[in-house]
Design an enzyme around this catalytic site. Sequence first.
Site, PDB file in Angstrom:
ATOM      1  N   GLU A  29      -4.495  10.072   4.925  1.00  0.00           N
ATOM      2  CA  GLU A  29      -4.787  10.945   6.056  1.00  0.00           C
ATOM      3  C   GLU A  29      -3.695  11.973   6.258  1.00  0.00           C
ATOM      4  OE1 GLU A  29      -1.878   8.356   7.165  1.00  0.00           O
ATOM      5  OE2 GLU A  29      -3.884   7.489   7.093  1.00  0.00           O
ATOM      6  N   ALA A  52      -5.444   8.509  21.494  1.00  0.00           N
ATOM      7  CA  ALA A  52      -5.192   8.503  22.940  1.00  0.00           C
ATOM      8  C   ALA A  52      -5.566   9.848  23.570  1.00  0.00           C
ATOM      9  CB  ALA A  52      -3.735   8.161  23.221  1.00  0.00           C
ATOM     10  N   ALA A  67      -6.995   2.623   7.426  1.00  0.00           N
ATOM     11  CA  ALA A  67      -5.562   2.619   7.735  1.00  0.00           C
ATOM     12  C   ALA A  67      -5.338   3.133   9.160  1.00  0.00           C
ATOM     13  CB  ALA A  67      -4.812   3.442   6.691  1.00  0.00           C
ATOM     14  N   TYR A  68      -4.559   4.175   9.318  1.00  0.00           N
ATOM     15  CA  TYR A  68      -4.241   4.716  10.639  1.00  0.00           C
ATOM     16  C   TYR A  68      -5.515   5.078  11.409  1.00  0.00           C
ATOM     17  CZ  TYR A  68      -1.170   7.249  13.931  1.00  0.00           C
ATOM     18  OH  TYR A  68      -0.479   7.669  15.024  1.00  0.00           O
ATOM     19  N   ASN A  69      -6.476   5.653  10.697  1.00  0.00           N
ATOM     20  CA  ASN A  69      -7.734   6.050  11.330  1.00  0.00           C
ATOM     21  C   ASN A  69      -8.406   4.876  12.043  1.00  0.00           C
ATOM     22  OD1 ASN A  69     -10.322   7.768  11.553  1.00  0.00           O
ATOM     23  ND2 ASN A  69     -11.006   6.037  10.313  1.00  0.00           N
ATOM     24  N   TYR A  70      -8.443   3.728  11.387  1.00  0.00           N
ATOM     25  CA  TYR A  70      -9.091   2.554  11.967  1.00  0.00           C
ATOM     26  C   TYR A  70      -8.311   2.043  13.171  1.00  0.00           C
ATOM     27  CZ  TYR A  70     -11.868  -1.774  11.829  1.00  0.00           C
ATOM     28  OH  TYR A  70     -12.709  -2.817  12.126  1.00  0.00           O
ATOM     29  N   ASP A 103      -2.292  12.274  22.165  1.00  0.00           N
ATOM     30  CA  ASP A 103      -1.062  11.907  21.464  1.00  0.00           C
ATOM     31  C   ASP A 103      -1.062  12.433  20.040  1.00  0.00           C
ATOM     32  OD1 ASP A 103       0.053  10.641  23.602  1.00  0.00           O
ATOM     33  OD2 ASP A 103      -0.313   8.596  22.893  1.00  0.00           O
ATOM     34  N   ASP A 136       0.814  -1.209   0.000  1.00  0.00           N
ATOM     35  CA  ASP A 136       0.000   0.000   0.000  1.00  0.00           C
ATOM     36  C   ASP A 136       0.854   1.270   0.000  1.00  0.00           C
ATOM     37  OD1 ASP A 136      -2.457  -1.288  -0.073  1.00  0.00           O
ATOM     38  OD2 ASP A 136      -2.552  -1.481   2.107  1.00  0.00           O
ATOM     39  N   GLY A 137       1.974   1.240   0.716  1.00  0.00           N
ATOM     40  CA  GLY A 137       2.846   2.412   0.744  1.00  0.00           C
ATOM     41  C   GLY A 137       3.362   2.751  -0.637  1.00  0.00           C
TER      42      GLY A 137
END
Length: 251
Positions: free
Chosen positions: A112, A176, A153-156, A141, A41-42
């Site tokens: 994102e 966090a 991705a990061y959101n999930y 954080d 994906d990257g």
Amino acid sequence: MKIAFAASRAAVAQTARAALIGRYDDVPLEEADVIVALGGDGFMLQTLHDTQHLDAPVYGMNRGTIGFLMNIYGESDLVERLQAAEREVINPLSMTATHVDGSTSRALALNEVALLRAGPQAAKLQITVDGRLRMQELVCDGALVATPAGSTAYNYSAHGPILPIGSDVLALTAMAAFRPRRWRGALLPKKARVRFDVLEPEKRPVMADADGNSHRDVVSVEIVSDPEIEHAILFDPGHGLEERLISEQFT
């Protein structure tokens, strides 16, 4: 059909590229009807960024790890798969960051834009949406704004919602969160303009990250979806982003 093959540096991706070129030949990116990206994906995100000035859609084949944006790798019937592929169009987020020294930097993100603490203490962020102050102080954080394509991705991972493709919304998710402790984020219209202001930036340094493109020592970040830029991605029938986003919620 003129195909350009691009591959990550991973040995398995380079080997696949050589095998595919041996079968189908290869043309420069600027001459291609379609670009085949080999990697994870990257690398897919990198390819989409690098070729956004071209009209050719990108068809990814997984030679990486998860491959959410990729199709299954195969060599024997590539032309037929490309001809039958479904087309998805996504718009990137445009980020403008202002730094401690007064300079500005810009970047695009398909997944994102994230603000992350860059020191031992939690970040303090102020959130404004379309010119209206919505949160006086978020101690966390970090926080991010994700597109539907990037919502898995990061959101999930940060417990944000999965957004269906075409829903015309963005996810604003905290990582966090300490105060407000139970704040789970917000869903915003796709056209919303989001601004983060960093409180106490010298004591609590913050970096901004747009799809892995990092910008350090920011004091404010503005994020807006850019409808003028369209990225076309090809998927095998029945395995497009819509199906993947639904399937992800049942795994």
